[in-house]
Design a protein around this motif. Structure first.
Motif, PDB file in Angstrom:
ATOM      1  N   ILE A 393     -33.803 -27.081  -9.619  1.00  0.00           N
ATOM      2  CA  ILE A 393     -32.539 -26.422  -9.251  1.00  0.00           C
ATOM      3  C   ILE A 393     -31.425 -26.875 -10.196  1.00  0.00           C
ATOM      4  O   ILE A 393     -30.614 -27.737  -9.857  1.00  0.00           O
ATOM      5  CB  ILE A 393     -32.160 -26.741  -7.773  1.00  0.00           C
ATOM      6  N   PRO A 394     -31.413 -26.337 -11.388  1.00  0.00           N
ATOM      7  CA  PRO A 394     -30.340 -26.698 -12.316  1.00  0.00           C
ATOM      8  C   PRO A 394     -29.171 -25.707 -12.230  1.00  0.00           C
ATOM      9  O   PRO A 394     -29.380 -24.535 -11.940  1.00  0.00           O
ATOM     10  CB  PRO A 394     -31.021 -26.581 -13.683  1.00  0.00           C
ATOM     11  N   VAL A 395     -27.975 -26.185 -12.493  1.00  0.00           N
ATOM     12  CA  VAL A 395     -26.810 -25.288 -12.559  1.00  0.00           C
ATOM     13  C   VAL A 395     -26.000 -25.644 -13.801  1.00  0.00           C
ATOM     14  O   VAL A 395     -25.814 -26.820 -14.111  1.00  0.00           O
ATOM     15  CB  VAL A 395     -25.919 -25.405 -11.302  1.00  0.00           C
ATOM     16  N   MET A 396     -25.544 -24.603 -14.486  1.00  0.00           N
ATOM     17  CA  MET A 396     -24.666 -24.807 -15.639  1.00  0.00           C
ATOM     18  C   MET A 396     -23.362 -24.057 -15.398  1.00  0.00           C
ATOM     19  O   MET A 396     -23.398 -22.894 -14.979  1.00  0.00           O
ATOM     20  CB  MET A 396     -25.336 -24.272 -16.906  1.00  0.00           C
ATOM     21  N   ASP A 397     -22.261 -24.725 -15.637  1.00  0.00           N
ATOM     22  CA  ASP A 397     -20.936 -24.108 -15.453  1.00  0.00           C
ATOM     23  C   ASP A 397     -20.179 -24.321 -16.764  1.00  0.00           C
ATOM     24  O   ASP A 397     -19.725 -25.424 -17.061  1.00  0.00           O
ATOM     25  CB  ASP A 397     -20.233 -24.791 -14.270  1.00  0.00           C
TER      26      ASP A 397
ATOM     27  N   GLN B 209     -31.322 -16.893 -10.799  1.00  0.00           N
ATOM     28  CA  GLN B 209     -32.679 -16.374 -11.026  1.00  0.00           C
ATOM     29  C   GLN B 209     -33.642 -17.321 -10.314  1.00  0.00           C
ATOM     30  O   GLN B 209     -33.548 -18.530 -10.509  1.00  0.00           O
ATOM     31  CB  GLN B 209     -33.010 -16.369 -12.526  1.00  0.00           C
ATOM     32  N   THR B 210     -34.517 -16.760  -9.514  1.00  0.00           N
ATOM     33  CA  THR B 210     -35.466 -17.622  -8.795  1.00  0.00           C
ATOM     34  C   THR B 210     -36.887 -17.086  -8.903  1.00  0.00           C
ATOM     35  O   THR B 210     -37.149 -15.931  -8.578  1.00  0.00           O
ATOM     36  CB  THR B 210     -35.089 -17.729  -7.294  1.00  0.00           C
ATOM     37  N   VAL B 211     -37.763 -17.957  -9.350  1.00  0.00           N
ATOM     38  CA  VAL B 211     -39.191 -17.672  -9.270  1.00  0.00           C
ATOM     39  C   VAL B 211     -39.739 -18.589  -8.189  1.00  0.00           C
ATOM     40  O   VAL B 211     -39.583 -19.811  -8.274  1.00  0.00           O
ATOM     41  CB  VAL B 211     -39.883 -17.956 -10.620  1.00  0.00           C
ATOM     42  N   ASN B 212     -40.316 -17.996  -7.168  1.00  0.00           N
ATOM     43  CA  ASN B 212     -40.754 -18.765  -6.005  1.00  0.00           C
ATOM     44  C   ASN B 212     -42.273 -18.643  -5.841  1.00  0.00           C
ATOM     45  O   ASN B 212     -42.764 -17.612  -5.393  1.00  0.00           O
ATOM     46  CB  ASN B 212     -40.022 -18.237  -4.761  1.00  0.00           C
ATOM     47  N   PHE B 213     -42.986 -19.694  -6.236  1.00  0.00           N
ATOM     48  CA  PHE B 213     -44.449 -19.692  -6.111  1.00  0.00           C
ATOM     49  C   PHE B 213     -44.816 -20.234  -4.732  1.00  0.00           C
ATOM     50  O   PHE B 213     -44.616 -21.419  -4.454  1.00  0.00           O
ATOM     51  CB  PHE B 213     -45.080 -20.590  -7.176  1.00  0.00           C
ATOM     52  N   GLU B 226     -32.355 -16.345 -19.962  1.00  0.00           N
ATOM     53  CA  GLU B 226     -30.964 -15.896 -19.948  1.00  0.00           C
ATOM     54  C   GLU B 226     -30.326 -16.128 -21.310  1.00  0.00           C
ATOM     55  O   GLU B 226     -30.473 -17.210 -21.887  1.00  0.00           O
ATOM     56  CB  GLU B 226     -30.183 -16.654 -18.870  1.00  0.00           C
ATOM     57  N   GLU B 227     -29.642 -15.122 -21.789  1.00  0.00           N
ATOM     58  CA  GLU B 227     -28.884 -15.266 -23.041  1.00  0.00           C
ATOM     59  C   GLU B 227     -27.466 -14.806 -22.768  1.00  0.00           C
ATOM     60  O   GLU B 227     -27.248 -13.674 -22.331  1.00  0.00           O
ATOM     61  CB  GLU B 227     -29.470 -14.378 -24.133  1.00  0.00           C
ATOM     62  N   VAL B 228     -26.525 -15.684 -23.002  1.00  0.00           N
ATOM     63  CA  VAL B 228     -25.131 -15.341 -22.743  1.00  0.00           C
ATOM     64  C   VAL B 228     -24.301 -15.653 -23.978  1.00  0.00           C
ATOM     65  O   VAL B 228     -24.307 -16.784 -24.467  1.00  0.00           O
ATOM     66  CB  VAL B 228     -24.558 -16.141 -21.550  1.00  0.00           C
ATOM     67  N   LEU B 229     -23.591 -14.650 -24.449  1.00  0.00           N
ATOM     68  CA  LEU B 229     -22.647 -14.874 -25.547  1.00  0.00           C
ATOM     69  C   LEU B 229     -21.257 -15.067 -24.961  1.00  0.00           C
ATOM     70  O   LEU B 229     -20.794 -14.237 -24.173  1.00  0.00           O
ATOM     71  CB  LEU B 229     -22.600 -13.648 -26.463  1.00  0.00           C
ATOM     72  N   LEU B 230     -20.627 -16.151 -25.320  1.00  0.00           N
ATOM     73  CA  LEU B 230     -19.275 -16.410 -24.833  1.00  0.00           C
ATOM     74  C   LEU B 230     -18.322 -16.160 -26.004  1.00  0.00           C
ATOM     75  O   LEU B 230     -18.374 -16.873 -27.011  1.00  0.00           O
ATOM     76  CB  LEU B 230     -19.154 -17.851 -24.344  1.00  0.00           C
ATOM     77  N   LEU B 231     -17.473 -15.163 -25.849  1.00  0.00           N
ATOM     78  CA  LEU B 231     -16.643 -14.774 -26.996  1.00  0.00           C
ATOM     79  C   LEU B 231     -15.173 -15.123 -26.826  1.00  0.00           C
ATOM     80  O   LEU B 231     -14.379 -14.896 -27.738  1.00  0.00           O
ATOM     81  CB  LEU B 231     -16.815 -13.275 -27.288  1.00  0.00           C
ATOM     82  N   ASP B 232     -14.785 -15.656 -25.690  1.00  0.00           N
ATOM     83  CA  ASP B 232     -13.393 -16.088 -25.512  1.00  0.00           C
ATOM     84  C   ASP B 232     -13.366 -17.414 -24.783  1.00  0.00           C
ATOM     85  O   ASP B 232     -14.325 -17.799 -24.114  1.00  0.00           O
ATOM     86  CB  ASP B 232     -12.602 -15.033 -24.721  1.00  0.00           C
ATOM     87  N   ASP B 233     -12.225 -18.092 -24.879  1.00  0.00           N
ATOM     88  CA  ASP B 233     -12.124 -19.427 -24.292  1.00  0.00           C
ATOM     89  C   ASP B 233     -11.787 -19.425 -22.817  1.00  0.00           C
ATOM     90  O   ASP B 233     -11.910 -20.440 -22.153  1.00  0.00           O
ATOM     91  CB  ASP B 233     -11.075 -20.243 -25.055  1.00  0.00           C
ATOM     92  N   ILE B 236     -15.666 -17.852 -17.705  1.00  0.00           N
ATOM     93  CA  ILE B 236     -16.427 -18.800 -16.873  1.00  0.00           C
ATOM     94  C   ILE B 236     -17.861 -18.274 -16.750  1.00  0.00           C
ATOM     95  O   ILE B 236     -18.074 -17.147 -16.302  1.00  0.00           O
ATOM     96  CB  ILE B 236     -15.805 -18.963 -15.474  1.00  0.00           C
ATOM     97  N   ASN B 237     -18.803 -19.092 -17.155  1.00  0.00           N
ATOM     98  CA  ASN B 237     -20.204 -18.711 -17.048  1.00  0.00           C
ATOM     99  C   ASN B 237     -20.937 -19.705 -16.142  1.00  0.00           C
ATOM    100  O   ASN B 237     -20.944 -20.905 -16.400  1.00  0.00           O
ATOM    101  CB  ASN B 237     -20.865 -18.741 -18.424  1.00  0.00           C
ATOM    102  N   LYS B 238     -21.540 -19.190 -15.091  1.00  0.00           N
ATOM    103  CA  LYS B 238     -22.339 -20.057 -14.220  1.00  0.00           C
ATOM    104  C   LYS B 238     -23.776 -19.531 -14.182  1.00  0.00           C
ATOM    105  O   LYS B 238     -23.984 -18.342 -13.986  1.00  0.00           O
ATOM    106  CB  LYS B 238     -21.767 -20.091 -12.807  1.00  0.00           C
ATOM    107  N   SER B 239     -24.706 -20.446 -14.319  1.00  0.00           N
ATOM    108  CA  SER B 239     -26.118 -20.060 -14.311  1.00  0.00           C
ATOM    109  C   SER B 239     -26.896 -20.999 -13.407  1.00  0.00           C
ATOM    110  O   SER B 239     -26.723 -22.214 -13.492  1.00  0.00           O
ATOM    111  CB  SER B 239     -26.711 -20.170 -15.722  1.00  0.00           C
ATOM    112  N   ALA B 240     -27.727 -20.421 -12.563  1.00  0.00           N
ATOM    113  CA  ALA B 240     -28.567 -21.237 -11.672  1.00  0.00           C
ATOM    114  C   ALA B 240     -29.994 -20.688 -11.713  1.00  0.00           C
ATOM    115  O   ALA B 240     -30.349 -19.807 -10.933  1.00  0.00           O
ATOM    116  CB  ALA B 240     -28.013 -21.211 -10.250  1.00  0.00           C
TER     117      ALA B 240
END
Lengths: 469, 315
Positions: A393-397, B209-213, B226-233, B236-240
């Protein structure tokens, strides 16, 4: 039909011995304002600490239990012994330590390690430090290594401790940080002056002997500009049927250009709720290296946190968690990039077997001001059977465009191809699988001093070459 | 209305630290999830052959959204396109619920195109895959002041497959919240969850994103990327990205790359005479084009390209 190597749980027997404690040594069970005052009186706390304990107690009562991790329903806070009077005052000579305490640590190999591979050793037995020693040549460099209570009453350090104690992990952080603030006892204080490099590690060993007890040691380490320290902590306890609690606190302050390596081999007994908090504040160009091996405990919540506060500061976290029957170990790390050009690296391994449950939990936060920062997280999990659990369960902000963030995670079982290859080289199936598991853990063992790497590998391998079936 | 009284959607299957605010999305102004789906127009789609079925929904304020019931008894492509009137100002809700049961051996390609501009868009898809069936999802989310995308799949049939790709370009304060979950219960099932996008000025994105075995799904594989381009300062990008596992014989993996474009790519394109603004534009469009390459329907591709004001090229 596939055959399976049965990998035994880690053998706890070498840690599973105890001596009877005297009932009159127990100050009280549960957590109340009177008991906190008694602890303060017993320890002759300065006034600010007495007030701090009471304030923390109020926060504890007003804070909810965590809602997101493993169940801690089995922890009966009203039964936990929060303070046990020491059997003797802290000693600087091993021969002065009371016999049964001495026997405990001798069986754990602590004096031998001190002789062979350490600059200094601290040993905590239940609530208090019973032994502290530092090699004279290290002491001459101005390095201080003593118990926190002694340092707090030393006018050279009292102000320093007051201004750093629980400032990184305030009691408001979470319920068990508040509990720690109220009942903490024992632990170590380390101070390394500017430019001093302590080439040989220091070690603290924490032993919880009493039943249904809590251990709440506080480790405060301050290392100044361009200094270096490797600090090792080890923990164990005998197994009881009643739950025990470890809610220690580790605060690390790392000065400009300094490096602190903090290694932990945790092997609490499997009735232990290990709700420990660790945090490092790293200044400009400084570096924290966390090495973490989690093998014991019934339930663990453990996430060493690095606050990268100075430009160009760095954090590395290398961890391994081995979870067997009856264990629910929720471990990982947190990094907060708070300054430009900071970098962090996490590399973890977890192994689940016999119904054990592993959770790798992490957070990487990159603040808007942390331009030019980099972070890489890599975690791998190995499942050894289908009655176990392994969650990631990783999170990046991320809050700046000028960051480079990578993350990779893998979960799987032992590769049949790898086993087959090793078997073609003459190994039996069980040897092949044991070798693969050892290799899987290498990321941690190679980071430890050789004596500790051997101990850790022994922990993992002790029963691994088992029967096939 | 205080936050705790708002409906919670896009719930992370296993919660983590509350302060990260990724455990769920808060859908403001509505108390329960059931209330969100009240008043939707019910539409049943049951394709009879492989010709793509296209359903267009224009947000004009007359209907809040659509509750789709997809009956998949043949290999099919269903394209759901959501647009808004250029003259429609102010935030409107566009709500979509998609339920599908993909029968044994059948394949569904579900395409969702969100070009709803000022709308608050919520699309929740819940699918069950039977033996050897496959759900391919392609989502392009470019419009909306706020968009919530959810894709849950139960891979309960042996050798069933889920493959989803979501592309987005966020600009000028847009907000996107995603939650994709693949529950593997059948043996030898496969899931591939990908999202790729770009965050420009004052935008915010949450990706779960969840893969649940689940025990018994031996031989299954799951991947998240996941590929995210951040083009401004000020983004806010959050990824779980979660991998949950109670089965030994599986392979799960996750990879993420977040930040600026690769320096070598930038250097190469600059050396070909392109200005940095043009390079960013090209890289942004490439994320959407990757999604469009999965859609075998020219009119839909044109709709998206027109929205992005991309000049159509000969294919």
């Amino acid at each position: 039909m596939k055959e399976k190597t049965y990998i035994e749980d880690i053998d706890e027997s070498i840690y599973d011995f105890r001596f009877e404690e005297d009932e009159e040594d127990i100050l009280g069970r549960g957590i109340g304002a009177d008991l906190i005052d008694e602890i303060s009186k017993e320890k002759n706390d300065p006034e600010w600490m007495r007030a701090f304990r009471q304030k923390s107690l109020k926060i504890f009562h007003n804070t909810k239990m965590p809602q997101w991790g493993p169940s801690i329903e089995g922890l009966d806070m009203d039964r936990i012994v929060t303070y046990i009077r020491p059997k003797a005052k802290m000693r600087n000579k091993w021969e002065d330590v009371p016999e049964e305490v001495k026997q405990t640590f001798e069986r754990l190999g602590i004096p031998q390690a001190e002789r062979e591979s350490l600059s200094g050793v601290g040993a905590q037995y239940d609530s208090e430090i019973v032994y502290h020693n530092l090699r004279s040549e290290v002491e001459k460099l101005g390095v201080v290594y003593t118990d926190l209570e002694t340092a707090m009453k030393d006018e050279r350090f009292s102000k320093m401790i007051e201004s750093h104690f629980m400032k990184l992990i305030p009691p408001t952080d979470h319920k068990f940080a508040a509990l720690h603030g109220a009942v903490w006892s024992g632990g170590s204080f380390v101070y390394v002056p500017e430019g001093v490099k302590v080439e040989v590690p220091l070690q603290s060993y924490f032993r919880l002997n009493a039943e249904s007890a809590g251990q709440f040691e506080h480790t405060l380490i301050i290392i100044e500009k361009n200094s270096y320290l490797h600090f090792i902590e080890g923990c164990s306890a005998p197994k009881y049927y009643a739950a025990s609690l470890h809610a220690g606190c580790v605060e690390l302050y790392i000065g400009e250009g300094a490096t602190l390596r903090y290694s932990t081999i945790e092997n609490w007994s499997k009735n232990m709720y290990n709700l420990n908090s660790k945090r490092a504040l790293v200044e400009k160009g400084g570096k924290v290296e966390w090495i973490s091996g989690s093998f014991g405990s019934h339930v663990s919540y453990l996430y060493p946190t690095s606050v990268l506060n100075g430009e160009g500061s760095t954090s590395e976290f290398t961890g391994i968690t081995f979870s067997g029957e009856g264990q629910d170990l929720d471990t990982g790390a947190k990094v907060i990039h708070n300054a430009p050009n900071t970098s962090s690296y996490m590399n973890t391994r977890s192994i689940s077997k016999s119904g054990g449950r592993n959770t790798f939990r992490s957070e990487v936060i990159v603040k808007p001001q942390a331009k030019g920062s980099k972070s890489s997280v890599s975690c791998a999990s190995l499942m050894l059977d289908s009655i176990s659990n392994s969650d990631t369960i990783p999170v990046m902000d991320i809050r700046t465009k000028d960051a480079d963030i990578g993350h990779e995670a893998k979960i799987g079982r032992i590769s049949d191809d790898a086993v087959f290859y090793l078997m073609t080289r003459g190994l039996s199936e069980e040897e092949a699988k044991a070798l693969i598991v050892s290799g899987f853990c290498e990321n941690v063992s190679k980071e430890l001093p050789v004596e500790y790497a051997v101990e850790m590998n022994n922990l993992i391998r002790m029963e691994m070459v088992g029967s096939i079936g | 209305m205080n936050t705790s009284e708002n409906a919670k959607i896009n719930i992370l299957p296993v919660p983590t630290w509350n302060h990260l605010r990724v455990n769920e999305a808060v859908y403001e102004g509505v108390r329960t999830v059931e209330e969100i789906f009240e008043g939707l127009e019910k539409v049943e789609i049951s394709p009879t052959d492989e010709t793509p079925v296209v359903y267009d929904f224009k947000a004009d304020g007359s209907v809040k959204g659509v509750d789709f019931d997809l009956k998949i008894n043949t290999d099919s492509t269903i394209i759901l396109r959501f647009t808004a009137d250029d003259n429609l100002y102010g935030e409107r809700d566009v709500t979509v619920r998609i339920g599908s049961n993909i029968k044994e051996g059948r394949k569904l390609h579900l395409v969702i195109v969100n070009l709803t501009k000022n709308a608050r868009f919520y699309a929740a898809s819940d699918a069950v895959c039977e033996k050897e069936s496959a759900l391919t999802m392609t989502t392009v989310s470019l419009g909306s002041s706020k968009a919530y995308l959810e894709g849950k799949v139960k891979l309960q049939g042996e050798s069933s497959n889920f493959d989803t790709y979501t592309a987005y370009i966020l600009e000028k304060g847009q907000f996107l919240d995603m939650n994709y979950v693949a529950d593997h219960t059948g043996k030898n099932t496969e899931a591939n969850i990908v999202s790729a996008g770009v965050l420009n000025e004052k935008t915010q994105k949450v990706s779960r994103q969840t893969v649940n075995f689940i025990a018994g799904c031996a031989g299954s594989k799951g991947a998240e990327n996941e590929e995210v381009l951040l083009l401004d300062d000020d983004v806010i990008n959050k990824s779980a990205p979660l991998i949950l596992c109670t089965e030994e014989d599986v392979e799960g993996e996750h990879g993420a790359s977040i930040g600026q474009p690769d320096e070598d790519v930038i250097f190469y394109l600059k050396s070909r005479g392109l200005a940095i603004e043009k390079i960013y534009e090209m890289l942004s469009i490439a994320k959407v084009e990757a999604a469009l390459s999965r859609i075998d329907h020219q009119e839909t591709k044109k709709l998206v390209r027109d929205f992005l004001e991309i000049k159509e090229e000969e294919e």
